[in-house]
Design an enzyme around this catalytic site. Structure first.
Site, PDB file in Angstrom:
ATOM      1  N   LYS A 184       0.833  -1.201   0.000  1.00 29.47           N
ATOM      2  CA  LYS A 184       0.000   0.000   0.000  1.00 29.47           C
ATOM      3  C   LYS A 184       0.878   1.265   0.000  1.00 29.47           C
ATOM      4  O   LYS A 184       2.079   1.184   0.228  1.00 29.47           O
ATOM      5  CB  LYS A 184      -0.929  -0.022   1.232  1.00 29.47           C
ATOM      6  CG  LYS A 184      -1.861  -1.247   1.269  1.00 29.47           C
ATOM      7  CD  LYS A 184      -2.713  -1.394   0.026  1.00 29.47           C
ATOM      8  CE  LYS A 184      -3.943  -2.268   0.216  1.00 29.47           C
ATOM      9  NZ  LYS A 184      -3.717  -3.721   0.183  1.00 29.47           N
TER      10      LYS A 184
HETATM   11  C1  LIG Z   1      -5.088  -4.590   0.779  1.00 29.98           C
HETATM   12  C2  LIG Z   1      -6.551  -4.608   0.660  1.00 29.98           C
HETATM   13  C3  LIG Z   1      -7.390  -5.194   1.631  1.00 29.98           C
HETATM   14  C4  LIG Z   1      -6.891  -6.015   2.759  1.00 29.98           C
HETATM   15  O1  LIG Z   1      -5.913  -5.455   3.533  1.00 29.98           O
HETATM   16  P1  LIG Z   1      -4.850  -6.387   4.262  1.00 29.98           P
HETATM   17  O2  LIG Z   1      -4.105  -5.379   5.094  1.00 29.98           O
HETATM   18  O3  LIG Z   1      -4.015  -7.056   3.226  1.00 29.98           O
HETATM   19  O4  LIG Z   1      -5.591  -7.356   5.114  1.00 29.98           O
HETATM   20  C5  LIG Z   1      -8.758  -5.095   1.479  1.00 29.98           C
HETATM   21  N1  LIG Z   1      -9.300  -4.466   0.436  1.00 29.98           N
HETATM   22  C6  LIG Z   1      -8.544  -3.904  -0.517  1.00 29.98           C
HETATM   23  C7  LIG Z   1      -9.219  -3.207  -1.651  1.00 29.98           C
HETATM   24  C8  LIG Z   1      -7.152  -3.980  -0.461  1.00 29.98           C
HETATM   25  O5  LIG Z   1      -6.411  -3.451  -1.435  1.00 29.98           O
END
Ligand SMILES: *Cc1c(COP(=O)(O)O)cnc(C)c1O
Length: 373
Positions: A184
């Site tokens: 992210k």
């Molecule tokens: C990354 C992500 C998640 C989940 O987050 P995690 O920290 O990997 O559990 C959920 N929804 C979207 C759209 C994502 O990109």
């Protein structure tokens, strides 16, 4: 050509953050503690003073948001098929039923007309996803939610730093969930945070993240809700704090990279290749990803291997959730969301990360053009 491999995403941790993590490791307190509190305080200030709590993933953040909203068995929750599978899995996890509404082919986000058409007497909540960091029409979203008395759990996992009419995503709205997973825009290695409406919700979030426990006095302890083990460690929070300091610079750099992508692809790219660029949204998106939808004449796997031969990493975010076996077994079928199914087969993510060089964009665009002719 022996240019180094260009990944589609890459986290960058600065030396000050590494030193901070080392200090946490030496401190004798490595689970949730002062770093978590400092990270939550910084996030709360960033989101206009709204209460914020951190968790050990974006996924459990979403699940806890649904529990806070009181969503459970018998309830329907409307969401998009084009997201990481976590978005729908958490709906199943709390015992509710996911309802998929098709996407808008231009934004690749949930189509709000189709969302509204999918509302039934059992609908209790909606989960919009801001794919690649691009928000939906937030005015319309909350107008629909208000009209039908629905809770909104925003899956803003990819949208930290994104805005709507100059307001930060997370600084307004209902329950807003972010992820700090490694890829992210800012990371805590793994983690997430939830922005809430009031102190009662924040207290409930604290219970859900740690076995439902409330402590009082010297030795008082009670458990009155069923919680789990979802707390963020101070090790992760130290990384998150170090990353958070760069958030604005990261967002600016990503926007500049997106501009370069658009400039280099040029005005004829879509017409001459049949590929589809993302919407040119340079105001609101944090450019978490720069995604193309490939023309039907080329298989995505072939495109990816040919890009790999040119030493360029390509992601695919995301195949339509309702076509996974787990969902097919629950009765979801091909044809339910035709636009999402097509986009889910042909969408690719080009390299995009804050430390990417301008010349890396040039390389990626040249490679895409040569593979698509
Ligand atoms: C990354 C992500 C998640 C989940 O987050 P995690 O920290 O990997 O559990 C959920 N929804 C979207 C759209 C994502 O990109």
């Amino acid at each position: 050509m022996n240019l180094p491999f260009l990944p589609f995403a890459k986290p960058t941790i600065d030396e000050a953050t590494i030193a901070d993590v080392a200090q946490v490791l030496r401190s004798g307190w490595i689970t949730s503690g002062p770093k978590v509190q400092a990270f939550e305080a910084a996030l709360s200030e960033y989101f206009g003073g709204r209460p914020v709590r951190t968790f050990n993933s974006g996924t459990c953040t979403m699940e806890i948001a649904l529990r806070i909203a009181g969503i459970g068995p018998g309830d329907e929750v409307i969401t998009t098929p084009i997201s990481w599978v976590a978005t729908a899995n958490v709906i199943l996890e709390v015992g509710a039923t996911p309802v998929f509404a098709d996407i808008d082919p231009v934004t690749r986000n949930i189509d709000l007309d189709k969302l509204e058409a999918a509302i039934t007497p059992r609908t209790r909540a909606i989960i919009p996803v801001y794919l690649a960091g691009l928000p939906v029409d937030m005015d319309r979203l909350y107008q629909i939610a208000g009209k039908h008395n629905l809770r909104v759990v925003e899956d803003a996992a990819q949208a930290i730093g994104s805005t709507w009419k100059e307001q930060r995503i997370g600084s307004f709205g209902d329950l807003v969930s972010f992820s700090f997973q490694a890829n992210k825009n800012i990371t805590s290695s793994e983690g997430g945070c939830l922005v809430m409406n009031n102190a009662d919700e924040a207290r409930l979030a604290e219970k859900y993240r740690l076995q439902g426990v409330t402590r009082s006095g010297m030795d008082g302890i009670d458990v009155d809700v069923l919680g789990g083990k979802f707390n963020m460690t101070d090790i992760a929070a130290a990384i998150g704090l170090g990353q958070f300091a760069h958030l604005d610079a990261v967002t600016r750099r990503r926007k500049a990279l997106a501009v370069r992508y658009f400039d280099l692809f040029g005005p004829d790219f879509e017409q001459s290749t049949g590929a589809q660029l993302p919407p040119r949204e340079l105001q609101d998106s944090n450019w978490h990803m720069f995604q193309l939808v490939l023309p039907e004449r080329i298989k995505r796997a072939d495109f990816m291997s040919r890009m790999m031969e040119l030493n360029i990493g390509i992601g695919y975010h995301y195949p339509a959730i309702h076509l996974f076996t787990l969902y097919r077994e629950r009765g979801y079928r091909e044809g339910l969301c035709p636009i999402a199914e097509r986009v889910g087969r042909q969408i690719v993510s080009l390299p995009m990360f804050a430390t990417m060089q301008d010349s890396d964009v040039d390389r990626a665009v040249d490679a895409v053009k040569s593979v698509l002719q």
